[in-house]
Design a protein around this motif. Structure first.
Motif, PDB file in Angstrom:
ATOM      1  N   VAL A 122      27.567  37.736   8.251  1.00  0.00           N
ATOM      2  CA  VAL A 122      28.739  37.271   7.509  1.00  0.00           C
ATOM      3  C   VAL A 122      28.657  35.761   7.560  1.00  0.00           C
ATOM      4  O   VAL A 122      28.600  35.175   8.636  1.00  0.00           O
ATOM      5  CB  VAL A 122      30.053  37.752   8.160  1.00  0.00           C
ATOM      6  CG1 VAL A 122      31.254  37.106   7.493  1.00  0.00           C
ATOM      7  CG2 VAL A 122      30.153  39.266   8.104  1.00  0.00           C
ATOM      8  N   ARG A 123      28.643  35.112   6.392  1.00  0.00           N
ATOM      9  CA  ARG A 123      28.451  33.655   6.377  1.00  0.00           C
ATOM     10  C   ARG A 123      29.162  33.052   5.177  1.00  0.00           C
ATOM     11  O   ARG A 123      29.568  33.767   4.264  1.00  0.00           O
ATOM     12  CB  ARG A 123      26.961  33.316   6.350  1.00  0.00           C
ATOM     13  CG  ARG A 123      26.247  33.896   5.155  1.00  0.00           C
ATOM     14  CD  ARG A 123      24.749  33.646   5.170  1.00  0.00           C
ATOM     15  NE  ARG A 123      24.117  34.399   4.121  1.00  0.00           N
ATOM     16  CZ  ARG A 123      24.176  34.105   2.829  1.00  0.00           C
ATOM     17  NH1 ARG A 123      24.828  33.050   2.419  1.00  0.00           N
ATOM     18  NH2 ARG A 123      23.574  34.860   1.932  1.00  0.00           N
ATOM     19  N   HIS A 124      29.259  31.723   5.189  1.00  0.00           N
ATOM     20  CA  HIS A 124      29.837  31.002   4.069  1.00  0.00           C
ATOM     21  C   HIS A 124      28.855  31.054   2.905  1.00  0.00           C
ATOM     22  O   HIS A 124      27.646  30.910   3.105  1.00  0.00           O
ATOM     23  CB  HIS A 124      30.106  29.546   4.476  1.00  0.00           C
ATOM     24  CG  HIS A 124      30.749  28.762   3.401  1.00  0.00           C
ATOM     25  ND1 HIS A 124      30.038  27.964   2.546  1.00  0.00           N
ATOM     26  CD2 HIS A 124      32.040  28.680   3.020  1.00  0.00           C
ATOM     27  CE1 HIS A 124      30.870  27.405   1.691  1.00  0.00           C
ATOM     28  NE2 HIS A 124      32.086  27.819   1.955  1.00  0.00           N
ATOM     29  N   ASP A 125      29.347  31.269   1.695  1.00  0.00           N
ATOM     30  CA  ASP A 125      28.442  31.413   0.549  1.00  0.00           C
ATOM     31  C   ASP A 125      28.117  30.107  -0.157  1.00  0.00           C
ATOM     32  O   ASP A 125      27.381  30.087  -1.141  1.00  0.00           O
ATOM     33  CB  ASP A 125      28.995  32.425  -0.468  1.00  0.00           C
ATOM     34  CG  ASP A 125      30.270  31.952  -1.152  1.00  0.00           C
ATOM     35  OD1 ASP A 125      30.722  30.815  -0.890  1.00  0.00           O
ATOM     36  OD2 ASP A 125      30.807  32.723  -1.957  1.00  0.00           O
ATOM     37  N   GLY A 126      28.679  28.975   0.311  1.00  0.00           N
ATOM     38  CA  GLY A 126      28.416  27.692  -0.317  1.00  0.00           C
ATOM     39  C   GLY A 126      29.395  27.345  -1.429  1.00  0.00           C
ATOM     40  O   GLY A 126      29.400  26.231  -1.927  1.00  0.00           O
ATOM     41  N   ASP A 127      30.216  28.305  -1.832  1.00  0.00           N
ATOM     42  CA  ASP A 127      31.178  28.074  -2.920  1.00  0.00           C
ATOM     43  C   ASP A 127      32.616  28.310  -2.490  1.00  0.00           C
ATOM     44  O   ASP A 127      33.484  28.560  -3.322  1.00  0.00           O
ATOM     45  CB  ASP A 127      30.850  28.996  -4.104  1.00  0.00           C
ATOM     46  CG  ASP A 127      29.529  28.649  -4.753  1.00  0.00           C
ATOM     47  OD1 ASP A 127      29.245  27.441  -4.892  1.00  0.00           O
ATOM     48  OD2 ASP A 127      28.781  29.578  -5.117  1.00  0.00           O
ATOM     49  N   GLY A 128      32.862  28.290  -1.207  1.00  0.00           N
ATOM     50  CA  GLY A 128      34.223  28.489  -0.718  1.00  0.00           C
ATOM     51  C   GLY A 128      34.554  29.924  -0.357  1.00  0.00           C
ATOM     52  O   GLY A 128      35.650  30.211   0.086  1.00  0.00           O
ATOM     53  N   GLY A 129      33.609  30.829  -0.532  1.00  0.00           N
ATOM     54  CA  GLY A 129      33.840  32.228  -0.195  1.00  0.00           C
ATOM     55  C   GLY A 129      32.973  32.671   0.973  1.00  0.00           C
ATOM     56  O   GLY A 129      32.302  31.865   1.622  1.00  0.00           O
ATOM     57  N   ILE A 130      32.976  33.962   1.220  1.00  0.00           N
ATOM     58  CA  ILE A 130      32.198  34.531   2.317  1.00  0.00           C
ATOM     59  C   ILE A 130      31.145  35.463   1.742  1.00  0.00           C
ATOM     60  O   ILE A 130      31.450  36.326   0.915  1.00  0.00           O
ATOM     61  CB  ILE A 130      33.111  35.281   3.304  1.00  0.00           C
ATOM     62  CG1 ILE A 130      34.063  34.277   3.965  1.00  0.00           C
ATOM     63  CG2 ILE A 130      32.304  36.013   4.354  1.00  0.00           C
ATOM     64  CD1 ILE A 130      35.117  34.890   4.825  1.00  0.00           C
ATOM     65  N   ALA A 131      29.906  35.277   2.177  1.00  0.00           N
ATOM     66  CA  ALA A 131      28.798  36.125   1.744  1.00  0.00           C
ATOM     67  C   ALA A 131      28.503  37.161   2.815  1.00  0.00           C
ATOM     68  O   ALA A 131      28.735  36.925   4.004  1.00  0.00           O
ATOM     69  CB  ALA A 131      27.558  35.273   1.479  1.00  0.00           C
ATOM     70  N   ASP A 132      27.981  38.282   2.377  1.00  0.00           N
ATOM     71  CA  ASP A 132      27.639  39.371   3.279  1.00  0.00           C
ATOM     72  C   ASP A 132      26.177  39.734   3.056  1.00  0.00           C
ATOM     73  O   ASP A 132      25.818  40.257   1.999  1.00  0.00           O
ATOM     74  CB  ASP A 132      28.549  40.569   3.004  1.00  0.00           C
ATOM     75  CG  ASP A 132      28.333  41.709   3.982  1.00  0.00           C
ATOM     76  OD1 ASP A 132      27.373  41.659   4.783  1.00  0.00           O
ATOM     77  OD2 ASP A 132      29.137  42.661   3.952  1.00  0.00           O
ATOM     78  N   ASP A 133      25.338  39.449   4.044  1.00  0.00           N
ATOM     79  CA  ASP A 133      23.918  39.784   3.935  1.00  0.00           C
ATOM     80  C   ASP A 133      23.681  41.292   3.967  1.00  0.00           C
ATOM     81  O   ASP A 133      22.587  41.751   3.630  1.00  0.00           O
ATOM     82  CB  ASP A 133      23.118  39.117   5.063  1.00  0.00           C
ATOM     83  CG  ASP A 133      23.088  37.605   4.935  1.00  0.00           C
ATOM     84  OD1 ASP A 133      23.303  37.086   3.820  1.00  0.00           O
ATOM     85  OD2 ASP A 133      22.856  36.935   5.964  1.00  0.00           O
ATOM     86  N   LEU A 134      24.688  42.042   4.381  1.00  0.00           N
ATOM     87  CA  LEU A 134      24.572  43.507   4.456  1.00  0.00           C
ATOM     88  C   LEU A 134      25.471  44.154   3.402  1.00  0.00           C
ATOM     89  O   LEU A 134      26.177  45.118   3.669  1.00  0.00           O
ATOM     90  CB  LEU A 134      24.952  43.997   5.859  1.00  0.00           C
ATOM     91  CG  LEU A 134      24.232  43.329   7.032  1.00  0.00           C
ATOM     92  CD1 LEU A 134      24.667  43.950   8.350  1.00  0.00           C
ATOM     93  CD2 LEU A 134      22.723  43.412   6.866  1.00  0.00           C
ATOM     94  N   ALA A 135      25.416  43.646   2.196  1.00  0.00           N
ATOM     95  CA  ALA A 135      26.281  44.150   1.127  1.00  0.00           C
ATOM     96  C   ALA A 135      25.813  45.494   0.592  1.00  0.00           C
ATOM     97  O   ALA A 135      26.602  46.259   0.045  1.00  0.00           O
ATOM     98  CB  ALA A 135      26.357  43.142  -0.013  1.00  0.00           C
ATOM     99  N   ASP A 136      24.529  45.790   0.739  1.00  0.00           N
ATOM    100  CA  ASP A 136      23.987  47.050   0.223  1.00  0.00           C
ATOM    101  C   ASP A 136      22.799  47.469   1.091  1.00  0.00           C
ATOM    102  O   ASP A 136      22.346  46.704   1.947  1.00  0.00           O
ATOM    103  CB  ASP A 136      23.582  46.908  -1.246  1.00  0.00           C
ATOM    104  CG  ASP A 136      22.621  45.757  -1.480  1.00  0.00           C
ATOM    105  OD1 ASP A 136      21.759  45.483  -0.615  1.00  0.00           O
ATOM    106  OD2 ASP A 136      22.718  45.116  -2.539  1.00  0.00           O
ATOM    107  N   PRO A 137      22.290  48.695   0.909  1.00  0.00           N
ATOM    108  CA  PRO A 137      21.180  49.151   1.750  1.00  0.00           C
ATOM    109  C   PRO A 137      19.954  48.256   1.688  1.00  0.00           C
ATOM    110  O   PRO A 137      19.267  48.066   2.698  1.00  0.00           O
ATOM    111  CB  PRO A 137      20.879  50.558   1.204  1.00  0.00           C
ATOM    112  CG  PRO A 137      22.184  51.028   0.662  1.00  0.00           C
ATOM    113  CD  PRO A 137      22.816  49.798   0.069  1.00  0.00           C
ATOM    114  N   SER A 138      19.675  47.654   0.543  1.00  0.00           N
ATOM    115  CA  SER A 138      18.504  46.777   0.458  1.00  0.00           C
ATOM    116  C   SER A 138      18.701  45.528   1.318  1.00  0.00           C
ATOM    117  O   SER A 138      17.742  45.006   1.899  1.00  0.00           O
ATOM    118  CB  SER A 138      18.201  46.396  -0.994  1.00  0.00           C
ATOM    119  OG  SER A 138      19.259  45.629  -1.532  1.00  0.00           O
TER     120      SER A 138
END
Length: 200
Positions: free
Chosen positions: A19-35
């Motif tokens: 779980v990390r900052h996405d660079g645009d003010g939101g939160i990114a999830d590296d585990l968003a899908d099985p890939s």
């Protein structure tokens, strides 16, 4: 494979940092899908047995994401009286639920005994986690337990630089942020705030 305490610390932190900052003010999830989970596991062949051949499915993704929520809740508990990561402020589980999830995941698979023996040495028993989806989740949970009960836990901090949602290990007494760029952002934000107060 790395030595166990170092491996466990890295695995626990690496899981939390998906779980990390996405660079645009939101939160990114590296585990968003099985890939995403597949890529994350395969990028850690030195930490996870069978990583090179791992392929996640939706059940594995759900199990690891639920475990990650428990781990980040326990990280938030560990950094008290400091504030948790801003990403966790509204997503924390009750402590008993986080512990239940972590402990349930840790018992998903037993270890497999492996015998090592050469002509000129005595036989040595190594306990290695079984492989597969449940094994990966169990290994991650066991790593988190080892980290949270180990000597590195008191160094755990949440980074409170603007837009950062990371946890990190404090390496020296004056360290406040997870990386230099976060320190720079925090200093710029403080300077802007002071300037704004002076102007108004």
């Amino acid at each position: 494979m790395e030595d166990s305490p170092h491996r466990d610390t890295r695995l626990a932190l690496d899981l939390a940092l998906t779980v990390r900052h996405d660079g645009d003010g939101g939160i990114a999830d590296d585990l968003a899908d099985p890939s995403g989970l597949t890529a994350w596991v395969r990028a850690r062949p030195d930490l996870l047995p069978g990583a090179h051949a791992y392929r996640a499915d939706t059940d594995a993704l759900t199990a690891v994401r639920e475990l990650r929520t428990a781990v980040r809740t326990l990280f938030a508990h560990a950094v008290r009286p400091g504030e948790p990561s801003p990403a966790d402020a509204h997503r924390l589980l009750p402590l008993p639920e986080a512990l239940r999830r972590l402990n349930t995941a840790a018992e998903l698979t037993p270890t497999v005994p492996v015998l090592h023996w050469t002509e000129d040495t005595a036989p040595v028993l190594e306990r290695r986690p079984a492989q597969g989806d449940a094994a990966i989740t169990a290994l991650l949970a066991q790593a988190a337990i080892t980290f949270l009960t180990g000597p590195d836990r008191p160094r755990l901090r949440a980074c409170h630089a603007p837009r950062c949602v990371r946890y990190f290990l404090k390496d020296h007494p004056r360290q406040e942020w997870c990386k230099p760029s976060c320190g720079n952002r925090a200093r710029v934000a403080r300077h802007a705030e002071r300037h704004k107060r002076t102007v108004t």
